[in-house]
Design a protein around this motif. Structure first.
Motif, PDB file in Angstrom:
ATOM      1  N   GLN A 161      34.939  22.131  39.483  1.00 26.41           N
ATOM      2  CA  GLN A 161      35.742  23.300  39.173  1.00 26.41           C
ATOM      3  C   GLN A 161      37.168  23.088  39.642  1.00 26.41           C
ATOM      4  O   GLN A 161      37.425  22.686  40.773  1.00 26.41           O
ATOM      5  N   ALA A 162      38.128  23.324  38.782  1.00 25.89           N
ATOM      6  CA  ALA A 162      39.537  23.176  39.123  1.00 25.89           C
ATOM      7  C   ALA A 162      40.013  24.374  39.920  1.00 25.89           C
ATOM      8  O   ALA A 162      39.621  25.519  39.667  1.00 25.89           O
ATOM      9  N   VAL A 163      40.859  24.133  40.901  1.00 24.71           N
ATOM     10  CA  VAL A 163      41.427  25.198  41.716  1.00 24.71           C
ATOM     11  C   VAL A 163      42.700  25.697  41.063  1.00 24.71           C
ATOM     12  O   VAL A 163      43.539  24.910  40.615  1.00 24.71           O
ATOM     13  N   ASN A 164      42.851  27.005  40.999  1.00 28.01           N
ATOM     14  CA  ASN A 164      44.036  27.611  40.415  1.00 28.01           C
ATOM     15  C   ASN A 164      45.171  27.540  41.421  1.00 28.01           C
ATOM     16  O   ASN A 164      45.180  28.265  42.415  1.00 28.01           O
ATOM     17  N   LEU A 165      46.131  26.632  41.165  1.00 30.96           N
ATOM     18  CA  LEU A 165      47.221  26.434  42.119  1.00 30.96           C
ATOM     19  C   LEU A 165      48.160  27.621  42.185  1.00 30.96           C
ATOM     20  O   LEU A 165      48.934  27.750  43.123  1.00 30.96           O
ATOM     21  N   SER A 166      48.106  28.496  41.165  1.00 30.03           N
ATOM     22  CA  SER A 166      48.988  29.663  41.181  1.00 30.03           C
ATOM     23  C   SER A 166      48.360  30.851  41.897  1.00 30.03           C
ATOM     24  O   SER A 166      48.912  31.952  41.872  1.00 30.03           O
ATOM     25  N   THR A 167      47.205  30.631  42.501  1.00 30.89           N
ATOM     26  CA  THR A 167      46.533  31.712  43.216  1.00 30.89           C
ATOM     27  C   THR A 167      47.407  32.209  44.359  1.00 30.89           C
ATOM     28  O   THR A 167      47.841  31.413  45.199  1.00 30.89           O
ATOM     29  N   PRO A 168      47.670  33.511  44.436  1.00 38.49           N
ATOM     30  CA  PRO A 168      48.492  34.000  45.545  1.00 38.49           C
ATOM     31  C   PRO A 168      47.737  33.930  46.860  1.00 38.49           C
ATOM     32  O   PRO A 168      46.498  33.910  46.888  1.00 38.49           O
ATOM     33  N   THR A 169      48.466  33.880  47.934  1.00 41.46           N
ATOM     34  CA  THR A 169      47.828  33.893  49.246  1.00 41.46           C
ATOM     35  C   THR A 169      47.198  35.257  49.482  1.00 41.46           C
ATOM     36  O   THR A 169      47.648  36.281  48.960  1.00 41.46           O
ATOM     37  N   LEU A 170      46.136  35.259  50.269  1.00 41.30           N
ATOM     38  CA  LEU A 170      45.416  36.506  50.543  1.00 41.30           C
ATOM     39  C   LEU A 170      45.565  36.891  52.004  1.00 41.30           C
ATOM     40  O   LEU A 170      45.783  36.031  52.872  1.00 41.30           O
ATOM     41  N   ALA A 171      45.449  38.161  52.272  1.00 41.95           N
ATOM     42  CA  ALA A 171      45.523  38.673  53.638  1.00 41.95           C
ATOM     43  C   ALA A 171      44.203  38.361  54.339  1.00 41.95           C
ATOM     44  O   ALA A 171      43.137  38.852  53.943  1.00 41.95           O
TER      45      ALA A 171
END
Length: 563
Positions: free
Chosen positions: A393-403
């Motif tokens: 599974q490819a990781v979405n590099l545009s994923t925002p950081t989470l709290a």
């Protein structure tokens, strides 16, 4: 167009302390001192014997001054940079020589012919100076000899042609001497530069070879026929229980007798030897290793060869084989899981339909057992398929950081509600402003796996499981439980696939956690330590150190991981 390259300067423009030109300069400086001593002694003897007139005190003073100047240059002056056409040091040596020798030749002191002494400054200029300085010094010596012949002709009329011819031939000889000596000096400079370049290349190659040998995981020993070890890399010393830097002698330790015997057979028969051996010292566990020997070519005709011994730790070889087997097992398990999933779903559905018509308690109990084991099989299948999903599974590099705190609290509340463990789980979230780079769903899977693992081994106390976070440059999540300590053998393989201390576990939970963390640039580990709440109880703590931003090379890394 190709840009013009700057001309290559001779190697002697940067004379090193061990350069041949430095030794030549010291030789010329010593020769000047010897000439000064010889001239002074010769004139003192001539004056003392009184055999030749004209040896005055100022001539003796001039020779003594020349001797002192030559001695000062030899002792106090550092060798100049060769190849220069003109500088004060050349004037203080070559210029002084020309003037002193010209004065002695002009005055014919003691009836001695001093013209051969001009060869010293001419040679010095030709060997250590530039082409211009060499030819200029030869021209100066020739002009001084012609001037001396003209002065003698004015003082004592005679055969003018013979005197000028003698001076001219001597000057031509100086020109030839300067030219030939300068050409030899240029060749010496080229050879010295080539030798220096070869030495640098050889030194670099030796350093690279040594670095490669030192970083090898296999042991390497170089042994001579007497059993003396000439070289041993750190891996070999570790395998042989040898000190880091002490000299080694194979026959000095009884535990190394198998290696001594292999080296002896190699030298005797001239053929490579291979064997499985065990090295055991008193109080230490035996180390099984695979040893292989080979002979080097003699370093010189008639010389002795050296025996190179390669030591392979069988534990490492077994670990690599186990890894390959696990990889093959993983591929096979994924294929089998795909095939099992559909029949398993059909079994579960049929059991649910059958359970609706069952009335007897014994039949319902049997149906419940089928349902329970079907769910267990379903969980194992999902875990096996999770491994394949994580790897591809490819990781979405545009994923925002989470709290971090908010997501951990939400996932923990959901897990506590499902397992009805509100009293046993304590939260200590201390990273309210920390944002980490992680897929929310992947974080949930990691946290649920760690909580399931903690619940399996924790006690029944209210705070048996603790979940804590810490802020900072690398925010950390800790899942702690008060279960018993892990066996060292279990701890060593804790994050390997299909490894579990329980027969009812697939051994994939912690492996999936590690894979998910590595894909996000995070790291996961285990330690035995006190509870995060601050009490003194020891327990098992699994910690995850997050990244606060995606790595710059994430695209390449994940592409390679997916491949």
């Amino acid at each position: 167009m190709v840009a013009a390259q700057p001309p290559v300067r001779p190697a002697w423009h940067a004379a090193e302390p061990d350069s041949a030109f430095v030794r030549l300069w010291l030789g010329f400086a010593t020769a000047r001192v010897c000439i000064g001593v010889a001239l002074l002694l010769l004139l003192v003897i001539v004056k003392t014997l009184g055999s030749q007139p004209g040896v005055s005190g100022w001539l003796l003073g001039m020779c003594a001054t020349y001797l002192l100047a030559a001695l000062a240059v030899r002792l106090l002056v550092r060798p100049p940079r060769p190849g220069h056409a003109f500088d004060p040091q050349w004037v203080s040596s070559i210029g002084v020589d020309l003037l002193v020798f010209a004065a002695l030749q002009l005055l014919q002191v003691g009836g001695i012919y001093y013209a051969p002494l001009f060869a010293v400054p001419v040679l010095m200029a030709a060997v250590l100076g530039s082409t211009v300085l060499a030819l200029g010094t030869a021209a100066g010596a020739a002009l001084l000899l012609l001037a001396e012949a003209w002065v003698l002709t004015l003082q004592v009329p005679g055969d003018l042609t013979q005197r000028f011819l003698q001076a001219g031939l001597t000057g031509i000889g100086f020109f030839a001497l300067a030219f030939l000596a300068h050409q030899l000096a240029l060749r010496l400079a080229r050879e010295e530069e080539a030798g220096r370049a070869s030495r640098r290349a050889a030194t670099m190659q030796v350093q690279v070879n040594q670095l490669v040998i030192d970083t090898l995981t296999d042991g390497v020993l170089v042994v001579d026929p007497d059993g003396r070890v000439h070289a041993a890399n750190p891996a070999a010393r570790d395998l042989l229980f040898a000190p880091p830097a002490a000299p080694l002698q194979l026959d000095a330790e009884p535990a190394w007798e198998p290696l001594v015997e292999m080296a002896r057979r190699t030298f005797a028969g001239g053929e490579a030897q291979m064997a499985d051996i065990a090295i055991q010292r008193p109080g230490e566990a035996a180390r099984q290793m695979y040893a292989r020997t080979c002979l080097t070519a003699p370093q010189e005709p008639g010389g002795d060869s050296l025996c190179v011994v390669f030591l392979h730790d069988l534990r490492e070889m077994e670990a690599r084989l186990r890894t390959e087997k696990l990889a093959a097992m993983g591929r096979m398990s994924t294929a089998v899981a795909h095939e099992i999933r559909n029949p398993l779903a059909a079994i579960s559905q049929a059991n649910e339909l059958l359970a609706e018509d069952l009335e007897q308690p014994a039949h319902r109990q049997l149906s419940a057992m089928v349902k329970q084991n079907a769910q267990r099989l379903q969980q194992i299948v999902e875990e096996i398929l999770d491994v394949a999903r994580v790897q591809h599974q490819a990781v979405n590099l545009s994923t925002p950081t989470l709290a971090l705190d908010a997501d951990v609290r939400g996932h923990c509340d959901d897990w506590i509600g499902q397992h009805r463990s509100a009293g046993r789980v304590q939260l200590a979230l201390a990273a309210p402003g920390s944002a980490v780079w992680f897929e929310p769903d992947h974080l949930r899977r990691v946290l649920v796996n760690l909580l399931d693992n903690a619940l399996r081994y924790a006690s029944q106390r209210e705070d048996a499981i603790q979940v804590a976070t810490e802020g900072g440059e690398a925010p950390t999540l800790v899942v702690w439980s008060d279960g018993p300590g892990l066996d060292p053998a279990v701890e060593w393989h804790l994050f390997e696939p299909f490894f579990s201390s329980e027969s009812r576990s697939s051994g994939l939970g912690l492996y999936i956690c590690r894979q998910l963390c590595e894909r996000h640039g995070a790291s996961i580990g285990y330690r035995r330590g006190p509870a995060p709440a601050g009490d003194r109880r020891n327990g098992n703590a699994f910690f995850v150190a997050f990244r606060t931003a995606p790595p710059a090379t994430a695209t390449v890394a994940f592409a390679r991981m997916a491949a």
